[in-house]
Design a protein around this motif. Sequence first.
Motif, mmCIF file in Angstrom:
data_model
loop_
_atom_site.group_PDB
_atom_site.id
_atom_site.type_symbol
_atom_site.label_atom_id
_atom_site.label_comp_id
_atom_site.label_asym_id
_atom_site.label_seq_id
_atom_site.Cartn_x
_atom_site.Cartn_y
_atom_site.Cartn_z
ATOM 1 N N LEU A 1 3.934 -1.066 3.710
ATOM 2 C CA LEU A 1 3.813 0.333 3.311
ATOM 3 C C LEU A 1 4.956 0.705 2.377
ATOM 4 O O LEU A 1 6.122 0.450 2.677
ATOM 5 C CB LEU A 1 3.829 1.237 4.546
ATOM 6 C CG LEU A 1 2.613 1.105 5.464
ATOM 7 C CD1 LEU A 1 2.884 1.735 6.817
ATOM 8 C CD2 LEU A 1 1.395 1.746 4.814
ATOM 9 N N THR A 2 4.618 1.297 1.226
ATOM 10 C CA THR A 2 5.626 1.660 0.229
ATOM 11 C C THR A 2 5.538 3.149 -0.105
ATOM 12 O O THR A 2 4.552 3.816 0.212
ATOM 13 C CB THR A 2 5.437 0.848 -1.066
ATOM 14 O OG1 THR A 2 4.165 1.177 -1.649
ATOM 15 C CG2 THR A 2 5.478 -0.648 -0.792
ATOM 16 N N MET A 3 6.589 3.641 -0.774
ATOM 17 C CA MET A 3 6.637 5.027 -1.252
ATOM 18 C C MET A 3 6.422 6.038 -0.118
ATOM 19 O O MET A 3 5.766 7.064 -0.290
ATOM 20 C CB MET A 3 5.607 5.253 -2.369
ATOM 21 C CG MET A 3 5.770 4.310 -3.531
ATOM 22 S SD MET A 3 4.574 4.605 -4.847
ATOM 23 C CE MET A 3 4.893 3.200 -5.910
ATOM 24 N N ILE B 1 0.861 -1.192 0.000
ATOM 25 C CA ILE B 1 0.000 0.000 0.000
ATOM 26 C C ILE B 1 0.889 1.232 0.000
ATOM 27 O O ILE B 1 1.727 1.401 0.898
ATOM 28 C CB ILE B 1 -0.936 0.027 1.220
ATOM 29 C CG1 ILE B 1 -1.873 -1.193 1.206
ATOM 30 C CG2 ILE B 1 -1.747 1.313 1.256
ATOM 31 C CD1 ILE B 1 -2.824 -1.247 2.385
ATOM 32 N N GLN B 2 0.721 2.084 -0.990
ATOM 33 C CA GLN B 2 1.548 3.272 -1.072
ATOM 34 C C GLN B 2 1.056 4.336 -0.106
ATOM 35 O O GLN B 2 -0.142 4.461 0.156
ATOM 36 C CB GLN B 2 1.590 3.825 -2.498
ATOM 37 C CG GLN B 2 0.416 4.708 -2.911
ATOM 38 C CD GLN B 2 -0.811 3.932 -3.324
ATOM 39 O OE1 GLN B 2 -1.080 2.852 -2.812
ATOM 40 N NE2 GLN B 2 -1.578 4.500 -4.230
ATOM 41 N N CYS B 3 2.002 5.081 0.459
ATOM 42 C CA CYS B 3 1.673 6.125 1.435
ATOM 43 C C CYS B 3 1.282 7.407 0.701
ATOM 44 O O CYS B 3 1.971 8.435 0.782
ATOM 45 C CB CYS B 3 2.848 6.370 2.372
ATOM 46 S SG CYS B 3 3.251 4.940 3.389
ATOM 47 N N GLU B 4 0.199 7.325 -0.027
ATOM 48 C CA GLU B 4 -0.289 8.457 -0.804
ATOM 49 C C GLU B 4 -1.807 8.547 -0.691
ATOM 50 O O GLU B 4 -2.459 7.642 -0.167
ATOM 51 C CB GLU B 4 0.137 8.314 -2.274
ATOM 52 C CG GLU B 4 1.645 8.344 -2.476
ATOM 53 C CD GLU B 4 2.048 8.171 -3.929
ATOM 54 O OE1 GLU B 4 1.156 7.958 -4.773
ATOM 55 O OE2 GLU B 4 3.256 8.242 -4.229
ATOM 56 N N TYR B 5 -2.359 9.616 -1.211
ATOM 57 C CA TYR B 5 -3.802 9.840 -1.172
ATOM 58 C C TYR B 5 -4.521 8.683 -1.861
ATOM 59 O O TYR B 5 -4.023 8.118 -2.831
ATOM 60 C CB TYR B 5 -4.109 11.166 -1.868
ATOM 61 C CG TYR B 5 -5.478 11.733 -1.566
ATOM 62 C CD1 TYR B 5 -5.868 11.951 -0.246
ATOM 63 C CD2 TYR B 5 -6.358 12.046 -2.589
ATOM 64 C CE1 TYR B 5 -7.112 12.482 0.037
ATOM 65 C CE2 TYR B 5 -7.605 12.577 -2.319
ATOM 66 C CZ TYR B 5 -7.983 12.787 -0.996
ATOM 67 O OH TYR B 5 -9.222 13.297 -0.710
ATOM 68 N N SER C 1 2.198 11.260 4.129
ATOM 69 C CA SER C 1 2.726 9.909 4.287
ATOM 70 C C SER C 1 2.538 9.401 5.709
ATOM 71 O O SER C 1 2.152 8.245 5.931
ATOM 72 C CB SER C 1 4.213 9.872 3.912
ATOM 73 O OG SER C 1 4.398 9.848 2.515
ATOM 74 N N SER C 2 2.812 10.264 6.679
ATOM 75 C CA SER C 2 2.644 9.867 8.078
ATOM 76 C C SER C 2 1.197 9.554 8.400
ATOM 77 O O SER C 2 0.893 8.573 9.090
ATOM 78 C CB SER C 2 3.158 10.976 9.003
ATOM 79 O OG SER C 2 4.534 11.213 8.793
#
Length: 254
Positions: free
Chosen positions: A180-182, A145-149, A190-191
């Motif tokens: 967690l990626t990116m 899961i990317q740490c983005e919107y 991201s946090s």
Amino acid sequence: MVNQKGGVGKTTTAVNLAAGLGFGGLSVLLVDLDPQGNASTAVGGEHRNEEPGTYEVLIEQENIADHVQVSEEAPNLKVLVATMDLAGAEIELVSVVSRETRLKRAIDAYLADNDVDYVIIDCPPSLGILTINAFVAAAELLIPIQCEYYALEGLTQLQRSISMVKANINPSLVLSTVLLTMYDGRTRLSSDVAEQVKQYFPEETMETIIPRSVRIAEAPSYGQTVITYQPASAGGQAYLAAAEELARRGAEQD
């Protein structure tokens, strides 16, 4: 490795964990189930000249052992490559009896004669018959899961598909791991996303977080994983740590 959203680091995670586990002394079979064949490219698998691989295993029911390639990207790593022929498999399998179990039968046959610690299946970014084959063949699912919107967008649909497979075909399937990626430590987003994912998947989320990294993005263009391309980089170290954590989790389960 599954997530129907594209661009979340799924293939990158598959190949780097496979390489990391291989460098850790574990025997790994990487199955490329994505017609784009990016996982095959990243570990040096020959797949651009119609080399036989996943398509022949699924459609012609040929043996994995006859087509698996030894990867020079990491010790103890073998790959079953994907070609663009695989794009037609969705249509070709429509009328086939027990089409959902073809990959499972092939992998079970291979494991009966070969000592393998991990089988990693890189799924396409969809929930079609190829991904369902992976669900049936697998014991555990890992979701990057990317740490983005919109990180959690689509997970409801994914979990619905998992529940359907568990109820009808593979009751032992579990969503065991979330990575967690990116992750960009400079941003509040991201946090926030990382915290949200940990709340949503408290037991499944790995401690290791993969940072957003230029080196990770560059590695595939050289036909390598970041672990061999730039092992000392933040991305290389993160994926080595993730592979170690994954192996430790597996050992604790055993």
